[in-house]
Design a protein around this motif. Structure first.
Motif, PDB file in Angstrom:
ATOM      1  N   GLY A 153       0.736  -1.367   0.341  1.00  7.86           N
ATOM      2  CA  GLY A 153      -0.206   0.483  -0.048  1.00  7.86           C
ATOM      3  C   GLY A 153       0.884   1.096   0.084  1.00  7.86           C
ATOM      4  N   LEU A 154       2.101   1.210  -0.013  1.00  6.75           N
ATOM      5  CA  LEU A 154       2.905   2.245  -0.202  1.00  6.75           C
ATOM      6  C   LEU A 154       3.115   2.875  -1.195  1.00  6.75           C
ATOM      7  CD1 LEU A 154       5.816   0.935   1.799  1.00  6.75           C
ATOM      8  CD2 LEU A 154       4.022   2.611   2.811  1.00  6.75           C
ATOM      9  N   PRO A 178      -2.105   1.115   2.891  1.00  5.00           N
ATOM     10  CA  PRO A 178      -1.658   1.016   3.862  1.00  5.00           C
ATOM     11  C   PRO A 178      -2.070   0.197   5.346  1.00  5.00           C
ATOM     12  CG  PRO A 178       0.043   2.971   4.021  1.00  5.00           C
ATOM     13  CD  PRO A 178      -0.829   2.756   2.776  1.00  5.00           C
ATOM     14  N   ARG A 179      -3.334   0.983   6.278  1.00  2.21           N
ATOM     15  CA  ARG A 179      -4.301   0.975   7.237  1.00  2.21           C
ATOM     16  C   ARG A 179      -5.179  -0.408   6.349  1.00  2.21           C
ATOM     17  NH1 ARG A 179      -4.808   5.076  11.771  1.00  2.21           N
ATOM     18  NH2 ARG A 179      -3.292   4.579  11.571  1.00  2.21           N
ATOM     19  N   HIS A 229       3.615  -6.534   7.371  1.00  2.00           N
ATOM     20  CA  HIS A 229       5.596  -6.102   6.426  1.00  2.00           C
ATOM     21  C   HIS A 229       6.390  -5.815   7.703  1.00  2.00           C
ATOM     22  CE1 HIS A 229       5.905  -2.242   3.647  1.00  2.00           C
ATOM     23  NE2 HIS A 229       7.002  -3.557   4.040  1.00  2.00           N
ATOM     24  N   ALA A 250       4.183  -0.286  19.015  1.00  2.00           N
ATOM     25  CA  ALA A 250       2.634   0.708  19.275  1.00  2.00           C
ATOM     26  C   ALA A 250       2.418   0.992  17.907  1.00  2.00           C
ATOM     27  CB  ALA A 250       1.766   0.176  20.040  1.00  2.00           C
ATOM     28  N   LEU A 251       3.324   1.128  16.830  1.00  2.00           N
ATOM     29  CA  LEU A 251       3.918   1.879  15.787  1.00  2.00           C
ATOM     30  C   LEU A 251       2.213   1.933  14.879  1.00  2.00           C
ATOM     31  CD1 LEU A 251       5.341   4.688  14.149  1.00  2.00           C
ATOM     32  CD2 LEU A 251       6.009   2.656  12.975  1.00  2.00           C
ATOM     33  N   CYS A 252       2.051   0.702  14.373  1.00  2.00           N
ATOM     34  CA  CYS A 252       0.696   0.400  13.496  1.00  2.00           C
ATOM     35  C   CYS A 252      -0.249   0.060  14.252  1.00  2.00           C
ATOM     36  CB  CYS A 252       1.466  -0.896  12.623  1.00  2.00           C
ATOM     37  SG  CYS A 252       2.193  -0.251  11.314  1.00  2.00           S
ATOM     38  N   TYR A 263      -1.681   1.842  17.338  1.00  2.00           N
ATOM     39  CA  TYR A 263      -1.369   2.782  18.311  1.00  2.00           C
ATOM     40  C   TYR A 263      -3.538   3.279  18.253  1.00  2.00           C
ATOM     41  CZ  TYR A 263      -2.079   6.322  14.327  1.00  2.00           C
ATOM     42  OH  TYR A 263      -3.119   6.448  13.267  1.00  2.00           O
ATOM     43  N   TYR A 264      -4.006   2.908  17.194  1.00  2.00           N
ATOM     44  CA  TYR A 264      -5.570   4.162  16.743  1.00  2.00           C
ATOM     45  C   TYR A 264      -6.420   3.274  18.096  1.00  2.00           C
ATOM     46  CZ  TYR A 264      -6.245   0.934  12.797  1.00  2.00           C
ATOM     47  OH  TYR A 264      -5.517  -0.043  12.185  1.00  2.00           O
ATOM     48  N   GLU A 276       5.298  -6.744  13.657  1.00  2.00           N
ATOM     49  CA  GLU A 276       4.310  -7.180  12.661  1.00  2.00           C
ATOM     50  C   GLU A 276       4.397  -9.129  12.551  1.00  2.00           C
ATOM     51  OE1 GLU A 276       3.980  -4.426  10.143  1.00  2.00           O
ATOM     52  OE2 GLU A 276       4.699  -3.903  12.069  1.00  2.00           O
TER      53      GLU A 276
END
Lengths: 508, 375
Positions: free
Chosen positions: A308-309, A329-330, A339, A360-362, A364-365, A418
């Motif tokens: 998705g980049l 990407p999300r 990934h 938690a970079l991907c 966090y939400y 990941e």
């Protein structure tokens, strides 16, 4: 060879940096016309020793002698005068200058007040012929392939009459073919009396080319051995300090249903050139598909299009039956992608964030990491402590910045993040590039674990050994196309190498 | 392996991080004050008397304190505006323009809305509305620059400067034209006074300090909370530190850039709104003597941390406010203060000088506020 005289000797070298004893009573010598490999993991003290020999640092204790005489090397100027040249891992070239201009830089030949390019060019041509380097002095450096740029660096040292050449991790940036060329050049150089110190952490290379091998670990010299009297396992053991399993143990099992399906995608890079043409393949659950290929044949753009980049210009990408072509990407991550990106510092981590934040970079939400838009530090903390112990990340605490960790541990942070999610597909692009043996072993083990759990794995790597060790099927990428997909058990290194170099696939 | 030497008490940790972060700014201020003193001496003045005057003027009486707070109010808002953009990897030089836009529209709502509606509004509707419109218009003004950056790659430094020209000259045009105060005695480019219902109440009788100051402190706390405790703040900081990783992590980078600029502009607009509704009760050409530019200095000196910005805003406010008293006592020109402020900023920006003078070892990572041109 063994009776030739010693051209360089370091005795009892000790160098202390704040908090680290980088070199601890190190003894090292180099004989005329030999290739002496210096082997060790990142942080073993190889580069420190070389920087001391090249005058970038000064030793706290110990003595260096060159040509039998005690030498005081306070700066690179002194070492150049003593006939020592160094080719750094990251080249020191100016891309908009020609080869000749780069070579004379710092030691310019002047005629009538302007640069005497002709004389310099003639000398470069002469050196280039003498050692089989094949370098055009009038070419601009920027567009040259990496392998040729490296030769320019070697020419630079020879131009300054170096008789001792230090090569710092020279193959890290090269394709297998370019590496072979470099080894040929190294042999040509030694045949003409040049002595080479070859710094590396790749076992196969030292066994193939070195006359002697010195292994360093934690600032000390462990041993100096001759290739004919040792093997990879013993060297790895000396490097790491414990038994290392070099082969990956994977069980045979039936692959499950299709997870990733790629149908005829083409991708353009940022210069708007089409670097991936009409590529199709599938990866099934419980299967590792390896994509082999010399770097720069479209692998980067392919993986960007799948994660998705980057959007593909044509074609279709489905994961577990869901059409995810050109999605963000999300959305793709939420569909079950893990990934491991090619460039861990650029894409995989925020270096000034803590390990806990990076883990938690991907995610966090959403819960449990946040609730109604407010981050829950407790959840981040618990998550990171769990992953740090599960994935054996060596960090003083979860609050340390990711940038402070070693490369291997940075990669483990990414791998932990990941692979700990509930993923169906893992895309791992160069997952072990630049890592030490211990970390490589660990990450390979994790990838095979995912395969065992029925996850589909797409492995993209320039290391043929890695591809061969992990893959069930192997696809070879050449100039943006998949030129062959074969069963990993029914192919050979040589066959793959031919396809990687562009040989046509025989209809069979 | 690094040893786990850090203390475990959160209070100790906090104090440690505060003293680490404030060491260089503190020494920069000290150095600038010493150099300023030497210059005062060289031109024949008495540095001790001058600084005594400065302190008296800034803190010497209730009135002095009140005036310092009045100065600090727009500094805090505008400093937060610049700092928020910094955190998002953006250099907002346009706070001055956004502030003017916010002030113009707040003033318009303040004086014209009752006329348009034909009836008076209660204060609890009129005042918040005037402030909200100021924030909204400031935010949109900056958001245009954010959109240009996100979709065309146009650099925000150039575009905020250009938007400043447009904002300031359009304001001048409006204040000399359709928005001009029509009272027969007026010759100044200014709006009419805003309605009573759009004015902030006084805190103390006879002092100019107003509720906007309290609001500034609350907003500073809110911005700290937003940046450090919310998912939006996490997104803004991630985009600021590593936009590639942000994209990889599934953050909508374009949207975040625009949103960051809008929030930044809204804070600058708020600075303008509060000056109109809390202090001047109208917008007058030239009321802002470079708040938006001083804000950049304040954000740098405060290291883009809301608490640092409040402190830096106070310092700048105290110097501006105390300068008059200093001039009265010593006949030294007020401009001397600008010089000392410039020195402080110079030492903060080029912190290597301060580290060299006081032999402080750098803690490794350098703070990079914005990425390079065309980044």
């Amino acid at each position: 060879m063994s009776e030739s005289k010693i051209v360089l000797e370091a005795k009892g070298i000790t160098k202390q940096f704040p908090g680290v004893l980088a070199n601890d009573n190190v003894n090292f010598d180099l004989r005329k016309g030999e290739i002496h490999a210096l082997l060790g993991e990142n942080g073993a003290g190889k580069s420190t020793l070389m920087n001391l020999l090249y005058g970038l640092h000064n030793p706290d204790k110990g003595e260096i002698s060159v040509g039998g005489k005690t030498a005081t090397i306070l700066s690179p100027k002194d070492s150049i005068a003593l006939g020592i040249g160094m080719v750094h891992q990251h080249f020191m070239l100016i891309p908009v200058f020609t080869v000749a201009e780069n070579v004379m830089l710092g030691d310019e030949t002047v005629k009538n007040g302007s640069l005497d390019r002709a004389t310099v060019a003639a000398r470069i041509t002469e050196i280039s012929k003498q050692y089989g380097l094949d370098v055009d002095p009038n070419a601009l450096v920027g567009p040259l392939p990496v392998g040729i740029q490296q030769r320019v660096e070697i020419v630079k040292t020879l131009y300054r009459n170096a008789e001792i050449v230090i090569l710092d991790e020279p193959t890290a940036v090269l394709t297998p073919q370019e590496a072979d060329d470099l080894f040929r050049i190294m042999r040509d150089l030694t045949a003409r009396g040049v002595s080479i110190i070859f710094i590396t952490h790749k076992l196969k290379e030292v066994l193939a080319i070195a006359d002697r091998i010195t292994v360093m670990r934690a600032g000390r010299v462990i041993n100096t051995v001759i290739p004919s009297e040792t093997d990879s396992a013993q060297l790895a053991n000396m490097m790491v300090g414990r038994q290392v399993i070099l082969t990956v143990d994977k069980k045979d099992h039936e692959a499950e249903e299709e997870i990733l399906k790629v149908e005829g995608i083409s991708v353009r890079d940022q210069r708007d050139l089409e670097t991936v043409h009409n590529v199709s393949f599938t990866v099934r659950g419980g299967e590792v598909l390896g994509i082999a290929g010399v770097q720069g044949n479209g692998q980067t753009e392919l993986s960007e299009a799948l994660t998705g980049l980057r959007s593909p210009t044509t074609g279709k990408v489905t994961i577990d039956g869901k059409d995810l072509t050109g999605k963000s990407p999300r959305i793709i991550t939420e569909a079950g992608l893990g990934h491991i990106p090619e460039d861990r510092q650029r894409h995989g981590l925020v270096l000034s964030y803590s390990v806990a934040d990076n883990m938690a970079l991907c995610d966090y939400y959403h819960a449990p990491f946040s609730s109604r838009g407010v981050i829950q530090p407790k959840a981040l903390d618990e998550n990171s402590r769990r992953l740090i112990s599960a994935f054996d990340v060596r960090t003083p605490s979860p609050f340390v910045n990711a940038g402070k960790l070693s490369g291997g541990n940075q990669q483990k942070v990414i791998v932990a993040r990941e692979l700990s999610r509930n993923v169906k597909l893992v895309i791992a692009n160069q997952p072990t590039r630049g890592l030490d043996v211990g970390s490589i072993e660990y990450i390979h083990g994790e990838i095979i674990k995912m395969r065992g759990r029925g996850v589909a794995v797409l492995l993209i790597s320039a290391e043929l050994d890695e591809i061969m060790a992990l893959s069930d099927r192997i696809a070879v990428m050449y100039r943006g196309q998949i030129v062959a997909i074969v069963d990993a058990k029914k192919t050979t290194r040589e066959q793959l190498g031919l396809w990687m170099a562009g040989a046509q696939v025989q209809a069979a | 392996m690094q040893s786990e030497k850090q203390s475990n008490s959160p209070i100790k940790k906090l104090l440690q991080s505060i003293s680490d972060a404030s060491l260089v700014p503190f020494l920069a201020i000290l150095t600038a004050v010493v150099i300023g003193g030497i210059i005062i001496k060289l031109v024949g003045g008495d540095p001790f008397l001058a600084y005594k005057g400065l302190l008296q003027g800034a803190f010497g009486s209730k009135k002095a304190l009140s005036e310092t707070a009045v100065w600090a109010t727009p500094y805090i808002f505008a400093g937060l505006a610049v700092a928020l953009a910094f955190k998002g990897g953006l250099f907002n030089i346009g706070a001055e323009g956004q502030l003017a836009v916010g002030a113009v529209f707040s003033a318009l709502i303040g004086y014209a809305l009752p006329e348009w509606l034909g009836f008076d509004l209660p204060v609890y509707i009129h005042l918040p509305l005037a402030i909200f419109v100021g924030m909204l218009t400031g935010g949109i003004w900056a958001g245009i620059v954010g959109a240009l950056k996100a979709y065309t790659g146009g650099h925000e430094v150039i575009n905020t400067i250009m938007m400043n020209y447009i904002a300031l000259n359009t304001t001048s045009f409006l204040l000399n034209g359709i928005m001009k105060d029509r009272s027969p005695t007026n010759v100044i480019a200014r709006t009419p006074l805003i309605a009573e219902s759009a004015r902030m109440p006084e805190i103390f009788d006879g002092l100019r300090i107003h509720w906007g100051f309290v609001l500034a402190l609350l907003v500073a706390f809110f911005i700290w909370w937003l940046l450090n405790k919310t998912t939006l703040g996490f997104e803004i900081r991630t985009v600021g530190l590593n936009p590639d990783a942000a994209q990889y992590a599934g953050i909508n980078v374009k949207r975040t850039i625009i949103l960051t600029m809008m929030l930044s502009g809204a804070l600058a607009g708020l600075a303008g709104s509060i000056e109109v509704t809390g202090l001047n009760y109208r917008h007058e050409l030239g009321f802002s003597i470079g708040y938006g530019y001083d804000a950049i200095a304040i954000a740098l000196l405060g290291k883009s941390h809301p608490l640092g910005i409040v402190l830096a805003a106070f310092l700048f406010a105290a110097m501006r406010n105390g300068a008059t008293r200093m001039q009265f006592l010593t006949q030294l020109p007020v401009d001397l203060i600008s010089m000392i402020q410039a020195l402080i900023l110079l030492f903060v920006a080029a912190d290597a000088i301060v580290r060299y003078i006081y032999r402080i070892k750098s803690k490794g990572e350098r703070v990079v506020l914005t990425r390079g041109w065309g980044g």
